[in-house]
Structures are given as C-alpha cells and as structure tokens.
Design a protein around this motif. Structure first.
Motif, PDB file in Angstrom:
ATOM      1  N   GLY A 131      34.769  48.728  63.771  1.00  0.00           N
ATOM      2  CA  GLY A 131      35.748  49.788  65.302  1.00  0.00           C
ATOM      3  C   GLY A 131      36.858  49.575  65.067  1.00  0.00           C
ATOM      4  O   GLY A 131      37.470  50.305  65.376  1.00  0.00           O
ATOM      5  N   THR A 137      42.017  52.857  66.622  1.00  0.00           N
ATOM      6  CA  THR A 137      40.840  52.046  67.557  1.00  0.00           C
ATOM      7  C   THR A 137      40.270  52.839  67.667  1.00  0.00           C
ATOM      8  O   THR A 137      39.079  52.479  68.142  1.00  0.00           O
ATOM      9  N   SER A 152      36.049  51.798  68.555  1.00  0.00           N
ATOM     10  CA  SER A 152      36.070  50.860  69.370  1.00  0.00           C
ATOM     11  C   SER A 152      36.643  51.661  71.257  1.00  0.00           C
ATOM     12  O   SER A 152      35.473  50.660  71.480  1.00  0.00           O
ATOM     13  N   GLN A 172      39.418  41.722  64.873  1.00  0.00           N
ATOM     14  CA  GLN A 172      38.194  41.692  64.297  1.00  0.00           C
ATOM     15  C   GLN A 172      37.371  41.763  65.916  1.00  0.00           C
ATOM     16  O   GLN A 172      36.167  42.205  66.542  1.00  0.00           O
ATOM     17  N   ALA A 222      38.306  44.570  68.254  1.00  0.00           N
ATOM     18  CA  ALA A 222      37.236  45.255  67.853  1.00  0.00           C
ATOM     19  C   ALA A 222      36.117  45.029  68.409  1.00  0.00           C
ATOM     20  O   ALA A 222      34.996  46.334  68.991  1.00  0.00           O
ATOM     21  N   THR A 223      35.019  43.474  68.331  1.00  0.00           N
ATOM     22  CA  THR A 223      34.069  43.383  68.301  1.00  0.00           C
ATOM     23  C   THR A 223      33.645  43.111  69.765  1.00  0.00           C
ATOM     24  O   THR A 223      32.681  43.835  71.180  1.00  0.00           O
ATOM     25  N   LEU A 246      33.632  47.394  70.903  1.00  0.00           N
ATOM     26  CA  LEU A 246      32.255  47.337  71.286  1.00  0.00           C
ATOM     27  C   LEU A 246      31.264  46.820  71.790  1.00  0.00           C
ATOM     28  O   LEU A 246      29.787  47.537  71.945  1.00  0.00           O
TER      29      LEU A 246
END
Ligand code: TLP
Length: 359
Positions: free
Chosen positions: A281, A298, A301, A348, A351-352, A355
């Motif tokens: 991401g 970014t 992502s 993280q 980004a998770t 996504l």
C-alpha cells in the motif's frame, strides 16, 4: 523523552521535520550565561565566536549569523548577483520551491530551474544553461546546489559532484552557492569532512536549528569580502540582531556537541525506510534514504497523502504531505528506534485500512 505533546495535547511522534527539535540542557545553560553585546555594532562576542567557529568548520574565511536559513540564502543571492540576473538551480531546490519566491521578489532575479537526479545537477546541463553574452539574454549570475537535498529525500551530493558543477560555473566566471542547511548530515553520511563538501562552493549556508537542535539560527560562510556584502544584505532584510549572543550560545553547543549524533538519526531513517518498504500500500525508494529523511508514496493504497497524514495523526504520528501522493518523515533527536516501530505500525494500519476499503 520521546513522546511529544501534539497541538491538540495528544501524545505523538513528530516526524514532520527535524526543525521541531528543542534545545538541549547544555544549550539552555550556555544561553543563560552567554556574554553579549550589540551585534549590529559587531560587539557581541558570542556571535563573533560562533561565526569564527562555523567558518573554520566549513573551511571558509568568515561567517555571518542569521535568524533563518531562508534569510541567509536570500542574503547570499543578493550578495552574489545584480538585479535581472538569472540563477541556475535544481528544479526542486528549497530556494526555488520553499522560500516564498524571495529571489524574484527581493532580488529581482530570474530562476532557471534544471531537472536533477537525486538532487544533483548534470554539469553538462549547467554548462548549456549558462547564457552567452548577448543583449537579448539575462546575465547568468549564480549557480546554486543543495546538500542534503530536501525534496529529493535528504540525498547527498559528494565533493566530486559539487566540484564538477563548480568547475563549470567558475570557468564562466560565475560563483556557486551551496544551500547546506544539512551539510553536516551529508558529511556524516559520506564519512567525510564538511570542509570537503564546502570547498568547491564560494558560499555555504548551514542551519543550526534542524537536526543540530539549536532553537534558532543559520550561518552563511564565505570569503571575507563576500561576507561584508552579505552583512549589508542582512541589514536590508531586517536580520541585523542586537544581543543575539543568547542564540549564538546555543549554536556553539550545536556545532560542538550535536554533529556526531546525526549518525543515529540516519540509522533510524534507514530502519524506518526498511519497515515501510515491507508494507503493502506504500512505496519507498530505499536508494533515496541516505540521511535522516524517508519519502514514500501512498499511491498503491489509493489514499492521497493529505488524507493519509490526517489518519496517521489520529494515531499519534505526525508526518508531512509533500504533494498529492508523497509523504515525508524526518528522524531527529526526539525519535527513538521504538518510535520508528510505532510509526511504521501506524503506516501499516492506515495502508491496510485503505486497501481494505478499496476492495
Ligand atoms: N526546510 C524546512 C521547510 O522549509 C521545508 C524543513 O522542514 O525541511 N534550505 C533547506 C534545504 C531547508 O530544508 C530549509 C528548511 C531551509 C533552507 C530554510 O531554513 P529556515 O527554515 O531556517 O528558513
């Protein structure tokens, strides 16, 4: 102490810039006992000592203390050029990008931005950009370089890269100014003396208020004659200070005690870069992680940088959106290895989340 109170009083890890560093105990002590005088009358002994120490550390004849790096760069431009001159610089140079257009507004100068690679200019492109003597053209008055290069991600220029550009400029009778706000970061990263990086340049600006932790101040160094011209420019810009020794005292501590520890900031930036490189991401080019900055995209992502930064902030991590898709994080004295791990975990998580929302 690594946890900072945020603007909204939440604890946070502040990676926006190394400019957020606060003075050390030794700085406060030096400030409290600094001998001072009127520096416009050249009677402040602490300012004079700082100017001498800085000039010696960068291998130049003389130095001049300024309230900011922006003003020191502008005074250098004014001292080197005449109104209407053209200034060759890298297209993302701080002087071009982040100094409110001062070169044009106050200097009557025309920027000639050239694309660089990791902040470095191609000497052949500089040679090509230098104007021939022709009534149609502005006169090329100055070439500028930046080391480390902020927008390129804190990348370093070697002494050879600097010399190659200096040789082209000098062959045409044009001086070279180096924005060395973080020149000591470059010297530490390269394992060389800052004098070697400064040697090819006619003037160098160095900041004390970034990774070196002084509260205020930058210096301009160069030949004695150049510094006298810059002194007049500083006065014109309103930068003639009076009992500035209280600030210079902290600056002396910065130069004497705070340079070697920059290596720790570089190790932390590397660790941060490696952690981010493993996170789906976001994308980071580890080749640009050379000193205390990490720049990452970014885009994978799907979340734009300003929104990504807002979500990091909600998790107690402060970073800066550099443009639509890129974020900058800067390590410094108040950032520990544990803070780096916390910041990477926050990236993280954001980004998770992004996504996941995109599926
Ligand atoms: N840079 C600041 C911001 O202005 C972007 C930062 O947070 O990095 N030259 C370079 C290469 C710089 O990075 C900066 C500050 C300056 C000059 C200007 O110094 P100051 O802030 O003292 O005027």
């Amino acid at each position: 102490m690594t946890q900072q109170p945020a603007v909204d009083a939440q604890p946070c890890i502040d990676l926006r810039s190394d400019t957020v560093t606060r003075p050390t105990e030794a700085m406060y002590a030096a400030m409290a006992s600094a001998p001072v005088g009127d520096d416009v009358m050249r009677e402040d002994p602490t300012v004079r000592r700082l100017e001498e120490v800085a000039a010696a550390r960068l291998g130049k004849e003389a130095g001049l203390f300024f309230p900011s790096g922006t003003m020191a760069n502008l005074a250098a431009l004014l001292a080197h050029t005449r109104r209407g001159d053209e200034v060759i610089l890298e297209a993302e140079a701080h002087i071009y990008y982040y100094e409110a257009g001062g070169l044009s507004v106050a200097g009557g100068l025309m920027p000639r931005p050239l694309p660089g690679h990791h902040g470095a200019l191609d000497p052949a492109a500089v040679a090509e950009a230098i104007r021939p003597d022709d009534v149609h053209f502005p006169r090329t008055g100055l070439v500028c370089l930046e080391n480390t290069h902020n927008r390129a991600g804190g990348t370093v220029l070697t002494a050879e890269q600097t010399r190659a550009v200096a040789e082209v400029a000098h062959a045409a009778g044009i001086p070279l100014h180096l924005d060395g706000a973080r020149i000591f970061n470059a010297a530490i990263a390269l394992g060389c003396d800052a004098r070697d990086l400064a040697a090819p340049a006619d003037s160098v600006m160095v900041s004390l208020s970034k990774g070196l932790s002084a509260p205020v101040g930058s210096l301009l160094v160069g030949s004695r004659a150049f510094i006298e011209r810059a002194r007049r420019a500083r006065k014109l810009l309103g930068g003639g200070m009076r009992q500035a020794g209280v600030l210079a005292a902290a600056g002396l501590v910065a130069l004497e005690q705070m340079v070697d520890r920059l290596a720790e900031d570089h190790r932390h930036a590397r660790l941060l870069g490696e952690r981010l490189a493993a996170i789906p991401g976001v994308a980071v080019d580890l080749a640009t992680v050379q000193t205390n900055m990490v720049r990452f995209s970014t885009r994978p992502s799907g979340l734009e940088a300003p929104e990504f930064v807002a979500r990091l902030r909600a998790r107690g991590v402060l970073a800066g959106a550099r443009d639509r898709w890129n974020i900058r994080m800067v390590t410094h004295r108040h950032i520990s290895a544990a803070d780096v791990e916390t910041a990477a975990a926050a990236v993280q998580a954001v980004a998770t989340e992004a996504l996941g929302a995109a599926i």
